[in-house]
Design a protein around this motif. Structure first.
Motif, short mmCIF file in Angstrom:
data_model
loop_
_atom_site.label_atom_id
_atom_site.label_comp_id
_atom_site.label_asym_id
_atom_site.label_seq_id
_atom_site.Cartn_x
_atom_site.Cartn_y
_atom_site.Cartn_z
N HIS A 65 -29.44 -113.41 -0.65
CA HIS A 65 -30.46 -112.52 -0.07
C HIS A 65 -29.76 -111.63 -0.82
O HIS A 65 -30.51 -109.92 -0.62
N ARG A 66 -28.33 -111.10 -0.35
CA ARG A 66 -27.70 -110.23 -0.67
C ARG A 66 -28.08 -109.30 -1.68
O ARG A 66 -27.38 -107.85 -1.87
N LEU A 67 -27.89 -110.53 -2.65
CA LEU A 67 -27.61 -109.65 -4.77
C LEU A 67 -28.36 -109.10 -4.73
O LEU A 67 -28.51 -108.50 -5.84
N LEU A 68 -29.58 -109.15 -4.14
CA LEU A 68 -31.15 -108.61 -4.72
C LEU A 68 -31.03 -107.38 -4.67
O LEU A 68 -32.11 -106.02 -5.06
N ALA A 69 -29.79 -106.17 -3.64
CA ALA A 69 -30.16 -105.07 -3.41
C ALA A 69 -29.95 -104.88 -5.14
O ALA A 69 -30.18 -103.71 -5.20
N ASN A 70 -28.94 -105.01 -5.78
CA ASN A 70 -28.80 -104.87 -7.15
C ASN A 70 -29.13 -105.26 -8.42
O ASN A 70 -29.32 -107.16 -7.88
N SER A 71 -29.74 -104.73 -9.21
CA SER A 71 -30.65 -105.15 -9.98
C SER A 71 -29.93 -106.39 -11.32
O SER A 71 -28.58 -105.22 -11.74
N GLY A 72 -30.00 -106.79 -11.30
CA GLY A 72 -29.23 -108.53 -11.98
C GLY A 72 -27.97 -108.72 -11.15
O GLY A 72 -27.53 -109.61 -11.89
N SER A 73 -27.69 -108.91 -10.22
CA SER A 73 -26.71 -108.84 -9.77
C SER A 73 -26.85 -110.41 -9.61
O SER A 73 -25.82 -111.17 -9.71
N ILE A 74 -28.30 -111.10 -9.18
CA ILE A 74 -28.45 -112.48 -8.49
C ILE A 74 -28.49 -113.21 -10.10
O ILE A 74 -27.81 -114.84 -9.96
N TRP B 249 -37.27 -118.58 -3.23
CA TRP B 249 -35.82 -119.39 -3.69
C TRP B 249 -36.39 -120.31 -4.99
O TRP B 249 -35.08 -120.54 -5.73
N ARG B 250 -36.72 -120.95 -5.14
CA ARG B 250 -37.23 -122.35 -5.41
C ARG B 250 -37.69 -122.01 -7.38
O ARG B 250 -37.43 -122.16 -7.80
N ASN B 251 -38.78 -120.99 -6.92
CA ASN B 251 -38.80 -119.97 -8.47
C ASN B 251 -37.39 -119.67 -8.79
O ASN B 251 -37.42 -119.74 -10.49
N ARG B 252 -36.47 -118.76 -7.86
CA ARG B 252 -35.71 -118.11 -8.23
C ARG B 252 -34.63 -118.82 -9.11
O ARG B 252 -34.01 -118.70 -10.32
N LEU B 253 -33.96 -120.01 -8.46
CA LEU B 253 -33.33 -120.73 -8.76
C LEU B 253 -33.71 -121.93 -9.87
O LEU B 253 -32.68 -122.27 -10.67
N GLY B 254 -34.93 -122.46 -9.49
CA GLY B 254 -35.57 -123.51 -11.09
C GLY B 254 -35.29 -122.77 -11.95
O GLY B 254 -35.35 -122.76 -12.56
N SER B 255 -36.09 -120.77 -12.31
CA SER B 255 -36.16 -120.50 -13.76
C SER B 255 -34.52 -120.15 -14.11
O SER B 255 -34.52 -119.66 -15.01
#
Length: 502
Positions: A341-350, A437-443
């Motif tokens: 979740h900490r990666l969501l602080a910067n656009s594109g990091s995740i 997270w399911r949507n994020r990882l699935g996509s």
């Protein structure tokens, strides 16, 4: 997780309700132990709006430190404010009971008229203080927190300044979890109002690791996270001879002794175990020490162990070549506990990070995250959701005082301050729900791996051995496991894999 309210009294004086009793009551206030019907909340909000209208431009008078109104007696408080802010209204003698009587908050928590007890005056004022029922004050405390958050969202910092002082007064009358939660949220609001932001966690990473150890000892959340992730990895490693775990946040290495011991007693003999631990630049030395201690344990129980540390300020900087992957020779697992979740602080990091993980092609990736939506664009929605979430967490921590408990509350309090006070890349506590997270990882091309029913049964047994376990609930959700307190799920474990060629 099924929504049902269990009857329970905690040391903080909060009272849970059964499903039948709780029906129709506002969920947030039920979590905090107070009954106000949802159907009455609009009326309460309207009355708060009336209060703001009455205060108008005179709100700055509330910040006068030489005057201490007692906001528990809302009707008297409003009447005094109107007199002070606009003396000419005094001559009009408005019907305050019908127009501005904010003491008439609906629900069983309302304090009966005529039973207010007057006490001696505060040393800095001649106005009498009023002792009020703590439940009534608790209801108003929640309203004041939400009103302050709304004022902050609207950039009405004059009103927010007055309300945050009001929150402080109300919080002081509470006990137990309610007082602690309200104090942290009030501090977060004050920091945001006065632009005094919490220090960056990276600069305090060693202290954060210490706090996490105390959190591990005082409650089952981290134990559950480690146990369920380990079980998923053990199933993935069932028949392989060499395993490689990439831990995205090694911290004190609390997760790995249990896995090493489980590998040691595997029926077909222990595999060779390689661990790559990732940490920030200020914990590199401690990471090496953790690796040395784990190596000693592995040697003692007959597991071949290899350790490597990687120092990164941000997980998005991870590159596959840093990992030293040995294709075809070992089974690879990536482990993340409260890190993604900490990666969501910067656009594109995740997206950058997940692309790197896909190149590694792990056999399994275990992900444990807070089951909460604290990453929406609307500040008031985030604030309300986080107030729900941390109220449940603090409630579950209630019990005999101890150093572990106090430090655990500080561990959670720092998260609250970051959630409430910070924005942009400084707001790193951006929790999302399991479905998100399911949507994020699935996509991103990852496929879910079912965490077996065996893990569910063992996790339930683990909780049964834990003191105060009656309030904890384990739930299975489409192959994922969740741990919650009473009616609310609080953390979720999921497992994933990515195979480029299938």
């Amino acid at each position: 997780m099924k929504r049902e309210h269990n009857h329970q009294e905690s040391s903080g004086g909060k009272v849970g309700t059964s499903k039948e009793e709780a029906g129709g009551f506002d969920e947030l206030l039920v979590v905090l132990g107070y009954k106000v019907r949802s159907s009455d909340m609009a009326d309460v909000a309207h009355k708060l709006e009336q209060l703001e209208m009455v205060l108008g431009d005179g709100i700055s008078n509330l910040s006068d430190d030489t005057v201490h109104y007692n906001p528990s007696d809302i009707s008297g408080w409003v009447e005094t404010l109107i007199s002070d802010l606009n003396p000419t209204r005094n001559q009009e003698k408005p019907d305050l009971d019908s127009e501005y009587d904010l003491s008439a908050i609906p629900g069983s928590a309302a304090y009966p008229r005529g039973k207010r007890t007057r006490m001696g005056s505060d040393s800095s004022t001649t106005r009498p203080m009023v002792v009020m029922d703590s439940q009534e004050t608790g209801v108003r405390l929640v309203h004041a927190l939400l009103a302050c958050a709304e004022a902050v969202q609207q950039n009405n910092f004059k009103l927010a300044d007055a309300l945050v002082k009001h929150v402080g007064l109300l919080a002081s009358s509470q006990a137990g979890a309610m007082r602690k939660v309200a104090t942290y949220f009030a501090e977060g609001l004050a920091r945001r109002i006065y632009r005094i932001y919490p220090r960056d966690d990276i600069g305090l990473s060693s202290f954060s690791d210490t706090l996490q150890v105390h959190f591990y000892e005082s409650c089952p959340y981290l134990k559950f996270a480690h146990f369920t992730a380990n079980q998923a990895m053990l199933e993935a490693f069932a028949t392989v001879e060499k395993v490689h775990v990439i831990d995205l946040g090694l911290n004190q290495g609390l997760q790995w002794p249990a896995l090493i011991q489980a590998l040691a007693v595997r029926p077909n003999g222990p595999p060779d175990f390689r661990l790559t631990g990732i940490g920030s630049s200020l914990t590199g030395e401690s990471i090496q020490e953790v690796g040395w201690k784990l190596g000693q344990l592995a040697s003692t129980i007959g597991v071949n162990f290899e350790f490597k540390s990687i120092v990164l300020n941000n997980l998005s900087d991870l590159k596959p070549e840093m990992i030293e992957i040995r294709p075809g020779l070992e089974s690879v697992a990536v482990n993340s506990v409260f890190e993604l979740h900490r990666l969501l602080a910067n656009s594109g990091s995740i997206e950058k990070f997940l692309s790197a993980i896909k190149l590694i092609e792990p056999d399994i990736m275990t992900v444990v995250e807070q089951e909460a939506n604290h990453n929406g664009a609307n500040f008031l929605d985030r604030f309300t959701e986080s107030l729900h979430y941390y109220s449940s967490l603090f409630d579950s921590l209630e019990g005999p005082p101890s150093q572990d408990r106090v430090m655990s509350e500080l561990y959670l309090g720092r998260q609250i301050l970051n959630l409430v006070a910070c924005e942009g890349e400084d707001r790193v506590e951006r929790h999302e729900t399991l479905n998100q997270w399911r949507n994020r990882l699935g996509s991103s091309g990852f496929k879910p791996v079912n965490i077996g029913s065996n893990a569910f049964k063992q996790a339930s047994m683990l909780l049964a051995l834990y003191a105060g376990a009656d309030g904890y609930k384990v739930e299975e959700n489409e192959g994922c496991l969740l741990l919650g307190w009473q009616t609310r799920p609080l953390i979720a474990t999921s497992a994933w894999r990515f195979n480029r060629v299938e």
